[in-house]
Write a protein that holds these residues in place. Structure first.
Motif, PDB file in Angstrom:
ATOM      1  N   SER A 132       0.942  -1.191  -0.074  1.00 28.39           N
ATOM      2  CA  SER A 132      -0.186   0.068  -0.014  1.00 28.39           C
ATOM      3  C   SER A 132       0.897   1.320   0.135  1.00 28.39           C
ATOM      4  O   SER A 132       2.158   1.238  -0.042  1.00 28.39           O
ATOM      5  CB  SER A 132      -0.993  -0.110   1.172  1.00 28.39           C
ATOM      6  OG  SER A 132      -1.803   1.051   1.260  1.00 28.39           O
ATOM      7  N   ALA A 192       0.313  -3.046   4.669  1.00 33.35           N
ATOM      8  CA  ALA A 192       0.018  -1.580   4.808  1.00 33.35           C
ATOM      9  C   ALA A 192       0.400  -1.072   6.028  1.00 33.35           C
ATOM     10  O   ALA A 192       0.603  -1.963   7.064  1.00 33.35           O
ATOM     11  CB  ALA A 192      -1.352  -1.317   4.693  1.00 33.35           C
ATOM     12  N   GLU A 236      -6.569   4.777  -1.926  1.00 34.59           N
ATOM     13  CA  GLU A 236      -7.208   3.866  -1.004  1.00 34.59           C
ATOM     14  C   GLU A 236      -8.548   3.359  -1.530  1.00 34.59           C
ATOM     15  O   GLU A 236      -8.617   2.038  -1.537  1.00 34.59           O
ATOM     16  CB  GLU A 236      -7.583   4.667  -0.019  1.00 34.59           C
ATOM     17  CG  GLU A 236      -6.706   5.159   0.882  1.00 34.59           C
ATOM     18  CD  GLU A 236      -6.848   5.929   2.209  1.00 34.59           C
ATOM     19  OE1 GLU A 236      -7.987   5.407   2.812  1.00 34.59           O
ATOM     20  OE2 GLU A 236      -6.040   6.667   2.759  1.00 34.59           O
ATOM     21  N   SER A 272      -4.431   0.204   9.430  1.00 33.58           N
ATOM     22  CA  SER A 272      -5.236  -0.020   8.223  1.00 33.58           C
ATOM     23  C   SER A 272      -6.374  -0.987   8.288  1.00 33.58           C
ATOM     24  O   SER A 272      -6.310  -1.814   9.000  1.00 33.58           O
ATOM     25  CB  SER A 272      -4.243  -0.386   7.008  1.00 33.58           C
ATOM     26  OG  SER A 272      -3.387   0.386   6.621  1.00 33.58           O
ATOM     27  N   VAL A 311      -2.307  -7.976   1.591  1.00 33.12           N
ATOM     28  CA  VAL A 311      -2.027  -6.745   1.632  1.00 33.12           C
ATOM     29  C   VAL A 311      -1.180  -6.427   2.647  1.00 33.12           C
ATOM     30  O   VAL A 311      -1.227  -6.630   3.955  1.00 33.12           O
ATOM     31  CB  VAL A 311      -3.180  -5.675   1.932  1.00 33.12           C
ATOM     32  CG1 VAL A 311      -2.605  -4.244   1.646  1.00 33.12           C
ATOM     33  CG2 VAL A 311      -4.053  -5.922   0.912  1.00 33.12           C
ATOM     34  N   LEU A 361      -4.635   2.650   5.564  1.00 32.56           N
ATOM     35  CA  LEU A 361      -5.861   2.412   4.439  1.00 32.56           C
ATOM     36  C   LEU A 361      -6.945   2.764   5.364  1.00 32.56           C
ATOM     37  O   LEU A 361      -7.389   2.358   6.639  1.00 32.56           O
ATOM     38  CB  LEU A 361      -5.958   1.230   3.773  1.00 32.56           C
ATOM     39  CG  LEU A 361      -4.887   0.487   2.935  1.00 32.56           C
ATOM     40  CD1 LEU A 361      -5.039  -0.977   2.516  1.00 32.56           C
ATOM     41  CD2 LEU A 361      -4.887   1.402   1.729  1.00 32.56           C
ATOM     42  N   ILE A 388      -7.197   0.475  -4.115  1.00 27.75           N
ATOM     43  CA  ILE A 388      -6.670  -0.604  -3.530  1.00 27.75           C
ATOM     44  C   ILE A 388      -7.863  -1.543  -2.894  1.00 27.75           C
ATOM     45  O   ILE A 388      -7.861  -2.842  -3.017  1.00 27.75           O
ATOM     46  CB  ILE A 388      -5.708  -0.311  -2.351  1.00 27.75           C
ATOM     47  CG1 ILE A 388      -4.484   0.366  -3.082  1.00 27.75           C
ATOM     48  CG2 ILE A 388      -5.303  -1.627  -1.575  1.00 27.75           C
ATOM     49  CD1 ILE A 388      -3.497   0.941  -1.835  1.00 27.75           C
TER      50      ILE A 388
END
Length: 352
Positions: A7, A43, A22, A47, A41, A13, A25
């Motif tokens: 990310s 991040a 955002e 998130s 993911v 996020l 994704i």
């Protein structure tokens, strides 16, 4: 495929700090999972995405590129969250077919040749940094299939435009409810920061005396306060940073969405969100929105930085059929259509 997404490093996020990337994704995770791909993911800590398998990484966030000058030297904060994210990715890379980078930062591009697993770079903004342009161009030339953008307008800001894969964007249309009729009010949606030029929309609202609902994350508090002080009589209302469900309920009741970017928007996901609700879009004719809006049919494209242009277009809103806006979103910007583009791009990289 087994896909590892890395990310943005400017915020968690769902915080709103990352802006449109955002949503990109979020939609990518949802669509790739629907297609039975395995998605994980990496991040920044904090998130949150309901349907995602997220590895949260500690560290200090990076300063957004759009808040800095073009000639700023390459820097990283102490205990960089981005460096920590990519170190973790290095350790687990063999478990995946492809890594997808969403960080608009020098480091992931520099690291690309040192990874055994292929890295797909999705660039979320236009050219903002000389040093970043240089490393991106080097990687684009060495790996000509591995760099993608939203629009041709965005690609054209870079010296390596000919190597950019154009993927567009899409949204989950099932989340947006069409509203046949609107109330007498306008909308503005985005990060509240100088490059978005919210003050132009506020001025147009003041001139027309049509209320303006403002949605989005306040990224620059001083900028926001200056707007409030400069336009005390403008009929504006700040509605906050809302979830998609709550946002579309409010947005759908508006006569039009105003887009007033000072810079070249890479795409403009807010435009297709508005269209999905049947809301026409009035935008400066620059960047991604100029490729989305059909002038005179789904909204109006006006001379960049022209308040008079915005006001004139606002008076013409009744000319737009809201069904045409909805139809445009359904035909061009569905998550399925965009998912096809993204999936095919990743398969090309994996099979190369």
């Amino acid at each position: 495929m087994k896909i590892l997404i890395l990310s943005t490093s400017v915020g968690a996020l769902s915080s709103g700090i990352g802006g449109g990337v955002e949503l990109t994704i979020y939609n990518l995770i949802q669509e790739m999972q629907r297609r039975n791909h395995i998605v994980k993911v990496i991040a920044p800590k904090g998130s949150k995405i309901s349907h995602a398998n997220i590895i949260e990484i500690e560290g200090n966030l990076h300063i957004p590129a759009q808040t800095q000058t073009r000639d700023i030297p390459i820097t990283m904060p102490k205990n960089s969250v981005l460096a920590n994210m990519w170190e973790y990715a290095r350790q687990i890379q063999s478990d995946y077919d492809v890594l997808v980078n969403f960080a608009f930062d020098w480091l992931p591009f520099y690291l690309t040749p040192f990874f055994k697993t292929a890295i797909a770079h999705f660039i979320s903004m236009g050219s903002l940094s000389d040093s970043l342009d240089q490393i991106m161009e080097k990687i684009a030339r060495k790996y000509p299939q591995n760099v993608a953008v939203y629009t041709q307008s965005q690609a054209n800001t870079f010296p390596f435009a000919q190597f950019c894969q154009i993927l567009g964007s899409g949204i989950d249309l099932s989340l947006y409810q069409f509203k046949e009729k609107a109330e007498k009010k306008l909308a503005w949606l985005g990060r509240i920061a100088p490059e978005k030029a919210l003050e132009d929309a506020v001025k147009a609202s003041e001139i027309t005396q049509i209320p303006l609902l403002i949605f989005g994350k306040i990224q620059d508090e001083n900028y926001w306060q200056n707007i409030l002080q400069e336009y005390p009589k403008a009929p504006i209302e700040y509605k906050g940073f809302l979830s998609t469900i709550d946002l579309q309920k409010e947005l759908g009741n508006c006569q039009a969405l105003l887009m007033t970017p000072r810079w070249i928007e890479a795409f403009g996901n807010v435009a297709i969100e508005a269209l999905a609700c049947g809301v026409p879009v009035i935008s400066y004719a620059r960047g991604g929105p100029a490729e989305i809006i059909i002038d005179g049919k789904t909204g109006f494209l006006v001379t960049p930085d022209s308040i008079d242009g915005l006001v004139g277009a606002i008076h013409r809103i009744p000319e737009i059929n809201r069904y045409d806006c909805k139809q445009c979103a359904e035909e061009i910007y569905s998550l399925t259509a965009w998912g096809n583009n993204f999936e095919n791009w990743l398969k090309t990289i994996v099979n190369n």
